[in-house]
Write an enzyme that holds these catalytic residues in place. Structure first.
Site, PDB file in Angstrom:
ATOM      1  N   HIS A 135      68.206 -10.905  39.103  1.00  0.00           N
ATOM      2  CA  HIS A 135      67.665 -11.770  38.041  1.00  0.00           C
ATOM      3  C   HIS A 135      68.655 -12.836  37.587  1.00  0.00           C
ATOM      4  O   HIS A 135      68.284 -13.765  36.870  1.00  0.00           O
ATOM      5  CB  HIS A 135      67.257 -10.935  36.824  1.00  0.00           C
ATOM      6  CG  HIS A 135      66.166  -9.938  37.098  1.00  0.00           C
ATOM      7  ND1 HIS A 135      64.945 -10.315  37.617  1.00  0.00           N
ATOM      8  CD2 HIS A 135      66.111  -8.578  36.960  1.00  0.00           C
ATOM      9  CE1 HIS A 135      64.182  -9.230  37.770  1.00  0.00           C
ATOM     10  NE2 HIS A 135      64.876  -8.171  37.389  1.00  0.00           N
ATOM     11  N   TYR A 305      65.187   3.476  37.793  1.00  0.00           N
ATOM     12  CA  TYR A 305      65.570   4.065  36.501  1.00  0.00           C
ATOM     13  C   TYR A 305      65.126   5.502  36.313  1.00  0.00           C
ATOM     14  O   TYR A 305      65.464   6.124  35.316  1.00  0.00           O
ATOM     15  CB  TYR A 305      65.047   3.155  35.371  1.00  0.00           C
ATOM     16  CG  TYR A 305      65.509   1.728  35.617  1.00  0.00           C
ATOM     17  CD1 TYR A 305      66.839   1.378  35.422  1.00  0.00           C
ATOM     18  CD2 TYR A 305      64.648   0.757  36.151  1.00  0.00           C
ATOM     19  CE1 TYR A 305      67.300   0.091  35.710  1.00  0.00           C
ATOM     20  CE2 TYR A 305      65.098  -0.526  36.436  1.00  0.00           C
ATOM     21  CZ  TYR A 305      66.419  -0.850  36.218  1.00  0.00           C
ATOM     22  OH  TYR A 305      66.878  -2.106  36.525  1.00  0.00           O
TER      23      TYR A 305
HETATM   24  C1  X5A Z   1      67.354  -5.136  37.953  1.00  0.00           C
HETATM   25  C2  X5A Z   1      66.172  -4.768  37.132  1.00  0.00           C
HETATM   26  C3  X5A Z   1      64.897  -5.093  35.114  1.00  0.00           C
HETATM   27  C4  X5A Z   1      64.952  -5.758  33.771  1.00  0.00           C
HETATM   28  C5  X5A Z   1      63.769  -5.306  32.913  1.00  0.00           C
HETATM   29  C6  X5A Z   1      63.795  -5.922  31.550  1.00  0.00           C
HETATM   30  N1  X5A Z   1      66.019  -5.388  35.951  1.00  0.00           N
HETATM   31  N2  X5A Z   1      62.686  -5.499  30.758  1.00  0.00           N
HETATM   32  O1  X5A Z   1      65.409  -3.887  37.520  1.00  0.00           O
HETATM   33 ZN    ZN Z   2      63.826  -4.036  38.856  1.00  0.00          ZN
END
Ligand code: X5A
Ligand code: ZN
Length: 655
Positions: A135, A305
């Site tokens: 990102h 996650y």
């Molecule tokens: C790398 C990645 C996710 C950001 C989510 C923000 N970023 N709500 O998975």
């Molecule tokens: Zn992601």
């Protein structure tokens, strides 16, 4: 040639210092959970371990502005309040005093991995890093990402190694808009991303994440976005996206290197993604990418996650990079309507820029009443993810059972040259109905094949090659099929190239799927008996594999695959190698290749190596499919699509 694992424990240092429900999921345990599981599975021990180094500021400058790099450098000395205030200037970012160090290690890990692969020290590898990167933008941190690890690695591969074509596959569940912005006008980097989109209602809520963002200027067609408009996408949806969208473009692009923005928030159980793909799916995605760029694949961790799902998916990826066959995919292989709509709209948006999509887009979708809809999002019960892979690894990955052991055959040390044969009496009993198996040479070859096949059915050997005199090829294949079906195979896929007819008394009970590629006209005699012409050009051969053979095979879900190169198969070695490499994704890699006795040692050698997990040589710039090849393929797909759902790449039109 080996797999690198790049890591440094300092990357566990950065953590959340204040309350922030958005950032709290990006925790240090993500790395330790993945690494612990790799150790527990004995996978870390099989890799070349590289300790991550920090990227230099010059290297960061390949994609970031000097002012932005200075800003991040200066966070090292800030106190908690100042860090929090600065973080607030960005979207979904929480700085820590160790952020600069960790982010330089993360970028450096990607560089080290690319250097290891491009210098030939290893074939492929994975960098386990935090913070993630996709990102982050030229002058902005975003979505937990500080420096754009994969973009820096790609720019470095161009600058330091002189590469001209790099494929970036972003299978993270979020859109890597940072990578898109950095390379949108660059035709040397093909960027593919699928992402949870929900018609723009999912983070990062960008119009430019949709399928019609295809790059600009010189880079038109080199940005490929596949937005998922529903949650719950599963194994069939992901594999369909690869077969019908990514891979046709990737082969046409002919990359010299594949970089993977390997986020595992697209896996089942992840709170961000809410998708359904199981960890095994990442073994398949990895294996499908390994047929590109001579197998030079560098994966760099992004999101992910759900610790259990993340750890398991990382193991699947590394295991596949190491050359182990992918475990079979679970669940019915039927892509959902929403996925097909997304795939179709991305294909339509890309068609003006890619020859491999053009001819195929002319056909109107078949009219059928509504198809299956997506299963809703469900959380993964950890018990489901807990169970270790149910297929115990066979002690021998690949065995070669040629009649005359060939000393000119160049084989890796772990490929076994099989000496054994089935018992004489038993071999004769199987041969009896076939006149062509009466000759001594044919019987001897059959004995070796039966011995190999038994080893595979018993689970001692995973894959193998055997040979037969050309005159006995059809009969030998007939015996192999019947033996396979009577000794444990539930569903057997037979891919027969050249003059080999379906055994006349083979039962039509749905337990075998016969696919003949031979140069006669296209015909679907039943859903289990398909014949297609041998495509003339490389482009036609690729569309045949991606558009017909693999969708049929993934729909059928065989537990044994026979691939026979019969009389007059006319296949070039590199084409045979590609076919074998891709069929290895089925049946847990339980693939037996049957060759003619007078095949060249080169052909036998390359097939043995590919079945053993080596990457097939890259095909190079491919010609397009001939109009006849495309017509045959379209005809067959139209016939078979209602039964074999993985063939679909258009949604149904509901009247
Ligand atoms: C790398 C990645 C996710 C950001 C989510 C923000 N970023 N709500 O998975
Ligand atoms: Zn992601």
């Amino acid at each position: 040639m080996g797999t690198a694992l790049v890591y440094h424990e300092d990357m566990t240092a950065t953590r959340l210092l204040w309350d922030d429900p958005e950032c709290e999921i990006e925790r240090p345990e993500r790395l330790t959970a993945a690494l612990d599981r790799l150790r527990q599975r004995g996978l870390e021990q099989r890799c070349l371990l590289l300790s991550a180094r920090e990227a230099s500021e010059e290297e960061l400058g390949l994609v970031h502005s000097p002012e932005y790099v200075s800003l991040v450098r200066e966070t090292q000395v800030l106190g908690k309040e100042e860090l929090q205030a600065l973080s607030g200037q960005f979207d979904a970012i929480c700085f820590h005093p160790s952020t600069f160090h960790c982010a330089r290690l993360a970028a450096g890990a990607g560089l080290q991995l690319v250097d290891a692969v491009l210098t030939g020290a290893v074939q492929n590898g994975l960098a386990l890093v935090r913070p993630p990167g996709h990102h982050s933008q030229r002058a902005a941190a975003n979505g937990f990402c500080v420096f754009n690890n994969v973009a820096i690695a790609a720019a470095h591969a161009k600058q330091k190694h002189g590469l001209h074509r790099i494929l970036v596959v972003d299978w993270d569940v979020h859109h890597g808009q940072g990578i898109q912005y950095l390379f949108e006008d660059d035709p040397s980097i093909l960027y593919f991303s699928w992402h949870r989109y929900e018609h723009g209602r999912f983070w990062p809520f960008l119009r430019e994440s949709d399928a019609d963002a295809v790059g600009r200027g010189q880079g038109l067609g080199f940005t490929v976005n596949l937005p998922w408009n529903q949650v719950g996408m599963g194994n069939a949806d992901y594999v369909a996206a690869f077969l019908h969208l990514l891979l046709p473009l990737a082969f046409e692009f002919d990359p010299e290197l594949v970089l993977v923005s390997a986020g595992f928030d697209s896996a089942i159980g992840d709170p961000e993604g809410q998708m359904q793909a199981t960890p095994e799916c990442f073994a398949h995605l990895t294996q499908l990418l390994q047929v590109l760029a001579g197998g030079r694949v560098c994966a760099v961790l992004e999101g992910g996650y759900h610790l259990e799902s993340l750890a398991e998916s990382v193991c699947m990826t590394v295991q596949t990079l190491l050359g182990d066959p992918a475990p079979p995919l679970s669940g019915s292989m039927v892509p959902c309507q929403s996925a097909l709509e997304s795939i179709q709209s991305a294909r339509a948006a890309q068609a003006p820029h890619w020859k491999s999509l053009q001819l195929q887009e002319e056909r109107p979708p078949p009219l059928l009443p509504g198809g299956p809809v997506c299963k809703g999002a469900a959380s993964a019960p950890s018990s489901l993810l807990d169970q270790p892979c149910l297929c115990p690894a066979p002690s021998v990955r690949t065995a070669v059972a040629l009649t005359a052991p060939d000393i000119t055959l160049v084989l890796p040390p772990d490929v076994i040259q099989q000496e054994g044969s089935a018992l004489r009496e038993e071999t004769e009993a199987w041969a009896r109905p076939h006149e062509s198996l009466a000759r001594e040479e044919a019987l001897a070859a059959l004995g070796k094949l039966l011995y190999l096949l038994d080893g595979m059915l018993d689970g001692q050997v995973n894959s193998g090659i055997a040979a037969t005199p050309a005159s006995a090829a059809a009969a030998t294949l007939d015996v192999a099929i019947r033996r396979g079906l009577s000794h444990g195979a539930q569903r057997l896929l037979c891919v027969a190239l050249g003059q080999l007819d379906r055994p006349p008394d083979l039962a039509h009970d749905g337990r075998s799927l016969w696919l003949n590629i031979r140069g006669k006209e296209a015909a679907a005699l039943s859903m289990f008996h398909v014949s297609t012409p041998l495509p003339a050009m490389t482009g036609g051969f690729l569309s045949c594999i991606l558009g017909l053979v693999l969708p049929l095979a993934y729909s059928f879900q065989p537990d044994l695959v026979l691939v026979a190169l019969g009389p007059g198969h006319g296949l070039q070695g590199r084409h045979a190698a590609l076919l074998a490499a891709m069929l290895r994704g089925l049946a847990g890699g339980r693939v037996l290749a049957l060759l003619e006795e007078d095949s060249t040692p080169q052909l036998a050698g390359i097939l043995a190596r590919v079945l053993n997990g080596e990457a097939p040589p890259s095909l190079g710039a491919s010609s397009v499919a001939s109009p006849e090849d495309v017509r045959a393929l379209m005809y067959l797909r139209g016939q078979l699509e209602p039964q074999w759902k993985m063939l679909q790449c258009h949604p149904h039109l509901v009247a």
